[in-house]
Design a protein around this motif. Structure first.
Motif, PDB file in Angstrom:
ATOM      1  N   ALA A 227      61.027  47.717  33.620  1.00  0.00           N
ATOM      2  CA  ALA A 227      61.724  48.987  33.773  1.00  0.00           C
ATOM      3  C   ALA A 227      60.766  50.128  34.088  1.00  0.00           C
ATOM      4  O   ALA A 227      61.193  51.191  34.584  1.00  0.00           O
ATOM      5  N   LYS A 228      59.468  49.905  33.845  1.00  0.00           N
ATOM      6  CA  LYS A 228      58.495  50.981  34.022  1.00  0.00           C
ATOM      7  C   LYS A 228      57.501  50.730  35.151  1.00  0.00           C
ATOM      8  O   LYS A 228      56.860  51.664  35.641  1.00  0.00           O
ATOM      9  N   ALA A 229      57.316  49.473  35.571  1.00  0.00           N
ATOM     10  CA  ALA A 229      56.285  49.165  36.565  1.00  0.00           C
ATOM     11  C   ALA A 229      56.744  48.022  37.461  1.00  0.00           C
ATOM     12  O   ALA A 229      57.544  47.173  37.057  1.00  0.00           O
ATOM     13  N   ASN A 230      56.205  48.025  38.684  1.00  0.00           N
ATOM     14  CA  ASN A 230      56.455  46.929  39.623  1.00  0.00           C
ATOM     15  C   ASN A 230      55.514  45.757  39.397  1.00  0.00           C
ATOM     16  O   ASN A 230      55.834  44.616  39.742  1.00  0.00           O
ATOM     17  N   GLN A 231      54.342  46.046  38.830  1.00  0.00           N
ATOM     18  CA  GLN A 231      53.368  44.989  38.576  1.00  0.00           C
ATOM     19  C   GLN A 231      52.377  45.462  37.533  1.00  0.00           C
ATOM     20  O   GLN A 231      52.280  46.660  37.242  1.00  0.00           O
ATOM     21  N   ASP A 232      51.645  44.515  36.957  1.00  0.00           N
ATOM     22  CA  ASP A 232      50.474  44.816  36.134  1.00  0.00           C
ATOM     23  C   ASP A 232      49.239  44.467  36.954  1.00  0.00           C
ATOM     24  O   ASP A 232      49.197  43.405  37.599  1.00  0.00           O
ATOM     25  N   GLU A 233      48.259  45.360  36.948  1.00  0.00           N
ATOM     26  CA  GLU A 233      46.992  45.074  37.620  1.00  0.00           C
ATOM     27  C   GLU A 233      45.921  44.837  36.562  1.00  0.00           C
ATOM     28  O   GLU A 233      45.696  45.679  35.692  1.00  0.00           O
ATOM     29  N   HIS A 234      45.254  43.690  36.638  1.00  0.00           N
ATOM     30  CA  HIS A 234      44.174  43.350  35.717  1.00  0.00           C
ATOM     31  C   HIS A 234      42.864  43.315  36.501  1.00  0.00           C
ATOM     32  O   HIS A 234      42.777  42.659  37.541  1.00  0.00           O
ATOM     33  N   LYS A 235      41.857  44.024  35.995  1.00  0.00           N
ATOM     34  CA  LYS A 235      40.543  44.055  36.646  1.00  0.00           C
ATOM     35  C   LYS A 235      39.479  43.732  35.604  1.00  0.00           C
ATOM     36  O   LYS A 235      39.393  44.395  34.571  1.00  0.00           O
ATOM     37  N   ALA A 236      38.695  42.693  35.872  1.00  0.00           N
ATOM     38  CA  ALA A 236      37.678  42.235  34.921  1.00  0.00           C
ATOM     39  C   ALA A 236      36.309  42.222  35.575  1.00  0.00           C
ATOM     40  O   ALA A 236      36.187  41.925  36.772  1.00  0.00           O
ATOM     41  N   THR A 237      35.282  42.529  34.797  1.00  0.00           N
ATOM     42  CA  THR A 237      33.912  42.459  35.291  1.00  0.00           C
ATOM     43  C   THR A 237      33.083  41.528  34.415  1.00  0.00           C
ATOM     44  O   THR A 237      33.354  41.361  33.222  1.00  0.00           O
ATOM     45  N   LEU A 238      32.091  40.927  35.037  1.00  0.00           N
ATOM     46  CA  LEU A 238      31.051  40.166  34.344  1.00  0.00           C
ATOM     47  C   LEU A 238      29.724  40.742  34.797  1.00  0.00           C
ATOM     48  O   LEU A 238      29.390  40.699  35.985  1.00  0.00           O
ATOM     49  N   SER A 239      28.973  41.309  33.871  1.00  0.00           N
ATOM     50  CA  SER A 239      27.684  41.907  34.228  1.00  0.00           C
ATOM     51  C   SER A 239      26.549  41.161  33.549  1.00  0.00           C
ATOM     52  O   SER A 239      26.680  40.658  32.430  1.00  0.00           O
ATOM     53  N   PHE A 240      25.426  41.080  34.257  1.00  0.00           N
ATOM     54  CA  PHE A 240      24.221  40.424  33.747  1.00  0.00           C
ATOM     55  C   PHE A 240      23.032  40.938  34.554  1.00  0.00           C
ATOM     56  O   PHE A 240      23.194  41.521  35.635  1.00  0.00           O
ATOM     57  N   VAL A 241      21.852  40.726  34.030  1.00  0.00           N
ATOM     58  CA  VAL A 241      20.633  41.250  34.648  1.00  0.00           C
ATOM     59  C   VAL A 241      19.674  40.108  34.939  1.00  0.00           C
ATOM     60  O   VAL A 241      19.396  39.287  34.055  1.00  0.00           O
ATOM     61  N   LEU A 242      19.152  40.055  36.170  1.00  0.00           N
ATOM     62  CA  LEU A 242      18.058  39.154  36.504  1.00  0.00           C
ATOM     63  C   LEU A 242      16.749  39.919  36.370  1.00  0.00           C
ATOM     64  O   LEU A 242      16.629  41.056  36.845  1.00  0.00           O
ATOM     65  N   GLN A 243      15.778  39.301  35.723  1.00  0.00           N
ATOM     66  CA  GLN A 243      14.510  39.989  35.442  1.00  0.00           C
ATOM     67  C   GLN A 243      13.649  40.087  36.699  1.00  0.00           C
ATOM     68  O   GLN A 243      13.579  39.156  37.494  1.00  0.00           O
ATOM     69  N   HIS A 244      12.977  41.233  36.837  1.00  0.00           N
ATOM     70  CA  HIS A 244      12.032  41.416  37.952  1.00  0.00           C
ATOM     71  C   HIS A 244      10.652  40.891  37.535  1.00  0.00           C
ATOM     72  O   HIS A 244      10.405  40.547  36.387  1.00  0.00           O
ATOM     73  N   LEU A 245       9.753  40.851  38.500  1.00  0.00           N
ATOM     74  CA  LEU A 245       8.385  40.391  38.224  1.00  0.00           C
ATOM     75  C   LEU A 245       7.695  41.354  37.257  1.00  0.00           C
ATOM     76  O   LEU A 245       7.991  42.558  37.253  1.00  0.00           O
ATOM     77  N   PRO A 246       6.764  40.867  36.452  1.00  0.00           N
ATOM     78  CA  PRO A 246       6.037  41.750  35.531  1.00  0.00           C
ATOM     79  C   PRO A 246       5.293  42.839  36.293  1.00  0.00           C
ATOM     80  O   PRO A 246       4.793  42.599  37.402  1.00  0.00           O
ATOM     81  N   GLU A 247       5.197  44.009  35.691  1.00  0.00           N
ATOM     82  CA  GLU A 247       4.471  45.111  36.332  1.00  0.00           C
ATOM     83  C   GLU A 247       2.977  44.856  36.257  1.00  0.00           C
ATOM     84  O   GLU A 247       2.486  44.250  35.331  1.00  0.00           O
TER      85      GLU A 247
END
Length: 247
Positions: A227-247
């Motif tokens: 009665a209130k919406a035509n659809q539900d929108e779901h948005k998900a993220t997966l975040s992670f970090v790849l390490q860089h070379l040592p300074e």
């Protein structure tokens, strides 16, 4: 003059879309800010005011390597919402209910259901989810409570180099979600053409960055409140970090 005219045309098109049209494509994800893990609301280079949206954040949870929940709080710190924990968790997750939005006949969006917007041309209820890997996986990633839509890496090991393949499975209510749209780089390439998950909910992407990676998945479902919406929108993220070379 040609460049000026082109810029004017682009500006008018953007203005005509309406601010909320763009806001609907925003999501939440976790990232380091000044050596603190913060919950970000944005898309691409947009890093919008999350403090004024804090009331829309419904949960923030943290887990150890065995998938056991550990204490975590989301605390305002200047313009940021930072995650405070007593321990160093392996996984942090969050959810946001961004509410009902209806598009009027003149193209504007209102933060209401279609039952409150006479003549609304379209209405949706938007939900946003985020999972962050604080360190490399030492096993299969668990299905987390509260993450109605979740991106789960397939296998026990994450890539450690940019350009390597990463197969992920998108889950909706804990089950494979065929047809979900996946983009490998929500921050640096938000306009990339999405890849769609197969019947088993999986898709293979390439890791884009030797640093912060934010993979995003979007899935539209029948409305939980017709009665209130035509659809539900779901948005998900997966975040992670790849390490860089040592300074």
């Amino acid at each position: 003059m040609r460049i000026t005219r082109k810029l004017a045309v682009v500006a008018s098109l953007i203005a005509g879309m309406g601010g909320a049209d763009l806001a609907h494509s925003h999501g939440i994800y976790f990232a380091q800010r000044s050596n603190q893990l913060a919950l970000i609301y944005g898309e691409g280079s947009d890093d919008l005011d999350v403090i004024k949206r804090q009331h829309k954040v419904k949960s923030v949870t943290a887990y150890d390597e065995q998938g056991k929940e550990v204490s975590a709080q989301l605390t305002p710190n200047g313009p940021l919402l930072v995650v405070n924990t007593d321990k160093q968790p392996a996984i942090v997750a969050g959810t946001m209910d961004y509410g009902l939005w209806s598009k009027t006949t003149n193209g504007e969006w209102q933060n209401k259901g279609k039952d409150e917007v006479p003549g609304a041309t379209f209405s949706e209820h938007t939900f946003k989810y985020a999972v962050h890997l604080c360190r490399p996986l030492n096993g299969v990633m668990p299905v987390l409570p509260g993450q109605k839509l979740q991106i789960v890496p397939v296998g026990k090991q994450m890539p450690d180099q940019m350009g390597q393949a990463l197969t992920v499975r998108v889950l909706y209510d804990g089950k494979p979600a065929p047809g979900a749209e996946v983009q490998p780089d929500f921050v640096n390439d938000p306009d990339s053409k999405p890849l769609k998950t197969g019947a088993d909910g999986t898709v293979t992407i390439k890791v884009r960055n030797q640093g912060l990676n934010v993979v995003v998945a979007t899935l539209d479902t029948p409305p939980s409140e017709p009665a209130k919406a035509n659809q539900d929108e779901h948005k998900a993220t997966l975040s992670f970090v790849l390490q860089h070379l040592p300074e």
